[in-house]
Structure formats: C-alpha cells, structure tokens
Write an enzyme that holds these catalytic residues in place. Structure first.
Site, mmCIF file in Angstrom:
data_model
loop_
_atom_site.group_PDB
_atom_site.id
_atom_site.type_symbol
_atom_site.label_atom_id
_atom_site.label_comp_id
_atom_site.label_asym_id
_atom_site.label_seq_id
_atom_site.Cartn_x
_atom_site.Cartn_y
_atom_site.Cartn_z
ATOM 1 N N TYR A 1 48.263 21.284 9.724
ATOM 2 C CA TYR A 1 47.848 21.066 8.341
ATOM 3 C C TYR A 1 47.572 19.585 8.086
ATOM 4 O O TYR A 1 48.019 18.720 8.827
ATOM 5 C CB TYR A 1 48.935 21.545 7.382
ATOM 6 C CG TYR A 1 48.742 22.979 6.941
ATOM 7 C CD1 TYR A 1 47.569 23.671 7.182
ATOM 8 C CD2 TYR A 1 49.750 23.640 6.255
ATOM 9 C CE1 TYR A 1 47.390 24.967 6.768
ATOM 10 C CE2 TYR A 1 49.586 24.954 5.831
ATOM 11 C CZ TYR A 1 48.402 25.615 6.099
ATOM 12 O OH TYR A 1 48.237 26.897 5.679
ATOM 13 N N HIS B 1 46.152 32.424 15.098
ATOM 14 C CA HIS B 1 47.309 33.129 14.523
ATOM 15 C C HIS B 1 47.412 34.531 15.134
ATOM 16 O O HIS B 1 48.480 34.971 15.543
ATOM 17 C CB HIS B 1 47.172 33.256 13.008
ATOM 18 C CG HIS B 1 47.491 32.015 12.238
ATOM 19 N ND1 HIS B 1 48.545 31.187 12.541
ATOM 20 C CD2 HIS B 1 46.906 31.479 11.128
ATOM 21 C CE1 HIS B 1 48.591 30.187 11.672
ATOM 22 N NE2 HIS B 1 47.608 30.337 10.810
ATOM 23 N N HIS C 1 40.907 29.116 13.772
ATOM 24 C CA HIS C 1 42.267 28.941 13.276
ATOM 25 C C HIS C 1 42.942 30.303 13.045
ATOM 26 O O HIS C 1 44.055 30.540 13.538
ATOM 27 C CB HIS C 1 42.214 28.138 11.965
ATOM 28 C CG HIS C 1 43.535 27.907 11.306
ATOM 29 N ND1 HIS C 1 44.192 26.696 11.364
ATOM 30 C CD2 HIS C 1 44.326 28.717 10.558
ATOM 31 C CE1 HIS C 1 45.331 26.777 10.698
ATOM 32 N NE2 HIS C 1 45.437 27.993 10.182
ATOM 33 N N GLU C 2 42.277 31.168 12.322
ATOM 34 C CA GLU C 2 42.886 32.470 12.035
ATOM 35 C C GLU C 2 43.032 33.299 13.309
ATOM 36 O O GLU C 2 44.002 34.048 13.465
ATOM 37 C CB GLU C 2 42.064 33.229 10.993
ATOM 38 C CG GLU C 2 41.919 32.526 9.645
ATOM 39 C CD GLU C 2 43.247 32.186 8.988
ATOM 40 O OE1 GLU C 2 44.266 32.833 9.312
ATOM 41 O OE2 GLU C 2 43.273 31.251 8.168
ATOM 42 N N HIS D 1 51.580 27.362 12.856
ATOM 43 C CA HIS D 1 51.028 26.042 12.549
ATOM 44 C C HIS D 1 51.755 24.957 13.346
ATOM 45 O O HIS D 1 52.960 25.047 13.573
ATOM 46 C CB HIS D 1 51.146 25.753 11.048
ATOM 47 C CG HIS D 1 50.260 26.641 10.235
ATOM 48 N ND1 HIS D 1 50.695 27.331 9.132
ATOM 49 C CD2 HIS D 1 48.952 26.958 10.377
ATOM 50 C CE1 HIS D 1 49.698 28.030 8.629
ATOM 51 N NE2 HIS D 1 48.625 27.826 9.363
HETATM 52 ZN ZN LIG Z 1 46.990 29.012 9.327
#
Ligand SMILES: [Zn+2]
Length: 290
Positions: free
Chosen positions: A236, A184, A180-181, A190
C-alpha cells in the site's frame, strides 16, 4: 496467553471485522497506463486523466457491501487464510503433471472490448514469468469468476468452486489492479502486513482512520525467504487509510523517501515469491512497462 484466551481474542477480532467497511482514497502513486478506448469502455474515466491506481482500489471499494479485508481482500469463508501460509496446500491452486499451475477463469459478459483485453493481458502477464497459466473455463469445478461487482477485491488463495474476483468497470479495469487482485487469488497478502514489516516501515497509528486500524495488523506470513519489497505491487501507499487523506500512515524506514504503493506491474520480488510459493521451475523477471 492461555489457549482459550487466544481463541476468544481471535473470535472477537473476527466479529469486529464482520461489518461493512467504508474506505477512502489512500495511495499516492500515479499510474501512467491510459484507460482503454472510450468506445469500448463507456463508463471509464476520460482518456487524458491520469489514474491513481492504488487509491482507485480503495475509493472504488467505498460503500461496497462486500466484507472486505485490507481494503480489497474478501474474507475467506470456509477456512483460515493463515493456513495458506503454513504449508497447507489446499489454499494453493494445484500443479499438473506438466509442471504448470492451470487456473480456469470465466470473464463476465459485462466486460466488453478493451476491458476484456486489459483483464486478459493482466492474466497473461503471469505466463511469461511463472508456471501459472490462466485458461478460459471449460467445466472445471474450481475457477476464478471475474465479475463487475462493486469494487476491486478477491479472496485469498484458492477457495474452491466458483471464486469471485471483482473488477468493477468503474475504476478497477487496469492491468496493475488485475495483477494485484490476481496475486490475492494466488495466496498473497499485502506486503505491509508482513511479519517483518516493522524493520522496513513505520506505522503511524494516530493517522489511521479508527475503523481501518485492522488493515495494519501484522500477519504471521510466510515470507518465502524473499526480502521485504517496497516495490511490490502488493504494497500500500504512504497515505493508505489516512484520516485526512494526506498524513502518512505507512512510512519507509530509515529512508522515508523510498517509493511505495506502485500499481504498475509485478516487481521482481513479487515474481520470485510467486515462483517459490508454487515451486515453479521457471524463474521470471518483471516485464518492463513502457
Ligand atoms: Zn489488495
């Protein structure tokens, strides 16, 4: 809106974000991956406790002094993150003559044993499904500095120079969080911030912690022609930033039972978007976790 008025609005929005952002548990998905060997991770949770990975990103970030966007996205300092999504390749990692996007990384010595293996496994998971290649840093100028800071967070896209990707040993060293990171750092926001999200999820503004409302702003994203992805590792969960931790802030429509907020592994569409953004020749499928 006149141009000066929009500039003023953007400035005010920027100022309104320039405060430390407390956060709390949010996602409702559970992660089956067990923590690594306890002797390697003395500060990790007991092995027999399932970990709420999505919630962990937010709860681990609670109290961090970093300026975070959307829970775990560190504000880019030198440029507008939006340029990432408007064809400005400076925020992307460059592709070499070999067709590979080679990204150097330095892993803090504070990570040991199983923690290092988990992080390296998360990085290596991009190799089989895209043209992204993570390599230990030599003397390259631009690199990811993977550090044990207070929270799970990353900058958006390539920042230039040493760029911190934080994976706190207390709660962030899990493969799905690494992925996930890392997304980014590769330039992805997101999923629920997508420009077309209102056709796929309903935001219940009244259930959101007031100071966290900005996390739910729509962004003028480049969606790369890939449909909205409930199963994205960048989505999310339903109770993200909920006032009481239970009321839903994000509800899939028309079917509210659709699952969101997984932090198990890259989805097929995560991989498709990654390959499109970086114009990889290869196309990969999400690996299956077991
Ligand atoms: Zn995030």
């Amino acid at each position: 809106m006149t141009l000066p008025a929009s500039l003023l609005l953007l400035l005010l929005l920027g100022l309104s974000r320039a405060v430390p952002l407390p956060e709390q548990d949010a996602d409702d998905e559970r992660q089956d991956e067990r923590p690594d060997e306890p002797e390697d991770e003395p500060e990790d949770e007991p092995e027999d406790e399932p970990v709420e990975i999505g919630a962990r990103i937010l709860s681990t970030n609670n109290g961090t002094k970093e300026f975070l966007l959307e829970g775990d996205l560190k504000a880019p300092i030198m440029r507008s993150a939006m340029k990432c999504w408007h064809g400005d390749d400076r925020c992307l990692w460059p592709k070499g003559a070999d067709g590979l996007v080679t990204i150097p990384y330095a892993l803090s010595g504070q990570f040991v044993g199983g923690q290092r293996r988990t992080i390296e496994s998360g990085l290596a998971s991009f190799h089989g499904v895209s043209c992204i290649r993570f390599v230990p840093r030599g003397n390259q100028r631009d690199f990811l500095s993977i550090e044990n800071q207070s929270g799970c967070f990353s900058t958006l896209g390539r920042q230039g120079g040493r760029q911190v990707l934080s994976l706190s040993r207390r709660g962030c060293v899990h493969r799905g969080i690494v992925q996930h990171e890392t997304l980014h750092a590769l330039g992805f926001k997101h999923e629920h911030n997508r420009s077309d999200r209102d056709s796929y999820v309903r935001i219940t503004w009244g259930n959101i912690q007031r100071q966290m409302v900005y996390n739910f702003e729509k962004a003028d994203t480049n969606n790369l022609g890939v449909p909205y992805d409930y199963s994205s590792i960048m989505h999310y969960g339903k109770t993200a930033f909920s006032m009481d931790g239970y009321k839903q802030t994000i509800t899939p429509i028309p079917n509210p039972k659709v699952q969101i907020g997984q932090r198990q592994t890259l989805s097929d569409r995560d991989i498709e978007k990654l390959n499109k953004l970086y114009k990889c020749d290869t196309t990969g499928k999400a690996e299956k976790t077991c």
